[in-house]
Enzyme design. Structure first.
Site, PDB file in Angstrom:
ATOM      1  CB  VAL A   9      -0.921   0.023   1.233  1.00  0.00           C
ATOM      2  CG1 VAL A   9      -1.800   1.267   1.217  1.00  0.00           C
ATOM      3  CG2 VAL A   9      -1.761  -1.236   1.282  1.00  0.00           C
ATOM      4  CE  LYS A  10       4.391   5.880  -4.371  1.00  0.00           C
ATOM      5  NZ  LYS A  10       5.683   5.426  -3.816  1.00  0.00           N
ATOM      6  CB  ALA A  11      -0.370   4.268   3.083  1.00  0.00           C
ATOM      7  CE1 TYR A  30       7.678   6.298   0.533  1.00  0.00           C
ATOM      8  CE2 TYR A  30       5.440   5.571   1.005  1.00  0.00           C
ATOM      9  CZ  TYR A  30       6.531   5.624   0.157  1.00  0.00           C
ATOM     10  OH  TYR A  30       6.486   4.979  -1.061  1.00  0.00           O
TER      11      TYR A  30
END
Length: 317
Positions: A160-162, A166
Site C-alpha cells: 500500500v503506497k500510504a 513512510y
C-alpha cells in the site's frame, strides 16, 4: 537534493488552485494520522517534440486504486477525471522539463478511523514539481544496509503506497544520511533484502538480473516491472525474482535502485564494499539509457506507455 521551488498551482478537490490555497484542516485524518494514499509519477520532456509525456499513467492509477481498496477509501474521481487533472495542472504550471508529481487521495474531517463516505470526507489533490535527473544518476551512490527493517505485510503493508508507511522510510533514510551514505537498503523481518526507503532494488550476478519478489515486503513497483519487461524482451537478459541474502550485496557485479522518483539509480558501494569495480555497471547503463529514451518518446514501440500533456506530438494515452 536542493529544496524544490514551489510551483504556481496545485489541483485540489476538482479544481486548479493557487499553491497557497491548496490546504486541508489540521483536524483532518490525513494530518493527524497520515491517512492518505498516493502515487509518485513522472513526466518527461521531449525537446525535439516540445512535448511533456506522463509515463505509464494507467498503471499508476490502477495502483492508486489498489491502495485505496486496501485502506477502504472511496475514490471520489474517475481515472479520466484524474488524467485530465494531471494534464491541466502540468499545463497550468507551464512545465518544459522533467516533472515529478503526486496524486493523493486523503481522509479529511470526520469520525476517527472512519471510512464510509457518510462518516468522513474523502478528497484528492495533486502537487507537481520540476525535477530533473539528479547528478548521481550518472555517478552512482554509496549505500548501506539499514538497521531499520521494512514494514511487514501483516503490520503496515508496503504494498500500500500510504503516507503513514513512510515514517519507516524516514527512520532509515535519516540514519543513512547521518552515517554518510546515500539511500540505504532495507531488509524485511525475515532478514532478506526488501527495498530502499523509496525505490526497489535490483542486482546483476553472472549476467543475470536478480530482484526480490513482490512477497518480500516491497511496493509493487511500476518501474520495477517495466525494467523486468525491458530486460527480458528488449535486452534478452534473464531476470530472476527471488530472496536475496545480505552478503550477496557484497559480491554482486552491479546494483541499482529503481522507481518513479529514483528512476534508475546506480549503486557503486554497499557498506563500504565496492560493487564490481566501484563504477556504474554496463548493464545498468544500458537499461538506464533505454528507459530514458522510452520515457522521452524516442522509441515508437513504447509510445502507448506515454500520455502527452500539451498535444504537440502524436502519442497514445
Amino acid at each position: 537534493m536542493a529544496k524544490l521551488s514551489n510551483p504556481d498551482f496545485a489541483w485540489m478537490d476538482g479544481r486548479i488552485v493557487p499553491w497557497a490555497e491548496a490546504t486541508v484542516h489540521v483536524s483532518a485524518e490525513t494530518v493527524l494520522r497520515g491517512a492518505n494514499v498516493f502515487e509518485g509519477m513522472r513526466a518527461y520532456w521531449s525537446e525535439a517534440e516540445q512535448e511533456l509525456y506522463i509515463f505509464k499513467n494507467r498503471e499508476h492509477l490502477r495502483r492508486l486504486r489498489q491502495s485505496c481498496k486496501i485502506m477502504r477509501m472511496t475514490v471520489p474521481y474517475s481515472d479520466d477525471e484524474f488524467t485530465q487533472a494531471f494534464i491541466e495542472l502540468l499545463r497550468a504550471n507551464k512545465f518544459t522539463e522533467g516533472v515529478h508529481f503526486r496524486p493523493v487521495v486523503y481522509f479529511g474531517e470526520g469520525e476517527s478511523y472512519a471510512w464510509k463516505p457518510e462518516d468522513i470526507h474523502t478528497g484528492a489533490f495533486v502537487i507537481a514539481y520540476a525535477r530533473p535527473h539528479v547528478a548521481s544518476i550518472k555517478t552512482g551512490v554509496k549505500s548501506c544496509v539499514s538497521t531499520w527493517r521494512r514494514n511487514s505485510d501483516n503490520a503496515s503493508p508496503s504494498r500500500v503506497k500510504a503516507a503513514a508507511n513512510y515514517h519507516n522510510s524516514r527512520l532509515a533514510q535519516v540514519e543513512a544520511k547521518m552515517n554518510g551514505f546515500g539511500p540505504p537498503i532495507m531488509l524485511n523481518d525475515r532478514g532478506e533484502v526488501a527495498e530502499s526507503p523509496g525505490a526497489c532494488f535490483m542486482m546483476v550476478r553472472d549476467g543475470r538480473v536478480v530482484t526480490p519478489p513482490v512477497s518480500a515486503d516491497i511496493l509493487e513497483s511500476i518501474t520495477r516491472q517495466t525494467l523486468i519487461d525491458l530486460f527480458r524482451q528488449e535486452l534478452g537478459v534473464e531476470v530472476i525474482e527471488r530472496d536475496i541474502d545480505r552478503t550477496e550485496l557484497y559480491v554482486a557485479d552491479e546494483t541499482f535502485f529503481c522507481g518513479s522518483g529514483a528512476e534508475v539509480q546506480p549503486i557503486t558501494a554497499v557498506d563500504h564494499y565496492d560493487v564490481g569495480d566501484g563504477k556504474v555497471g554496463p548493464l545498468t547503463k544500458r537499461i538506464q539509457d533505454l528507459y530514458f529514451d522510452i520515457a522521452a518518446g524516442k522509441v515508437d514501440k513504447f509510445r502507448h506507455w506515454l500520455t502527452p500533456v500539451y498535444g504537440n506530438a502524436a502519442a497514445h494515452g
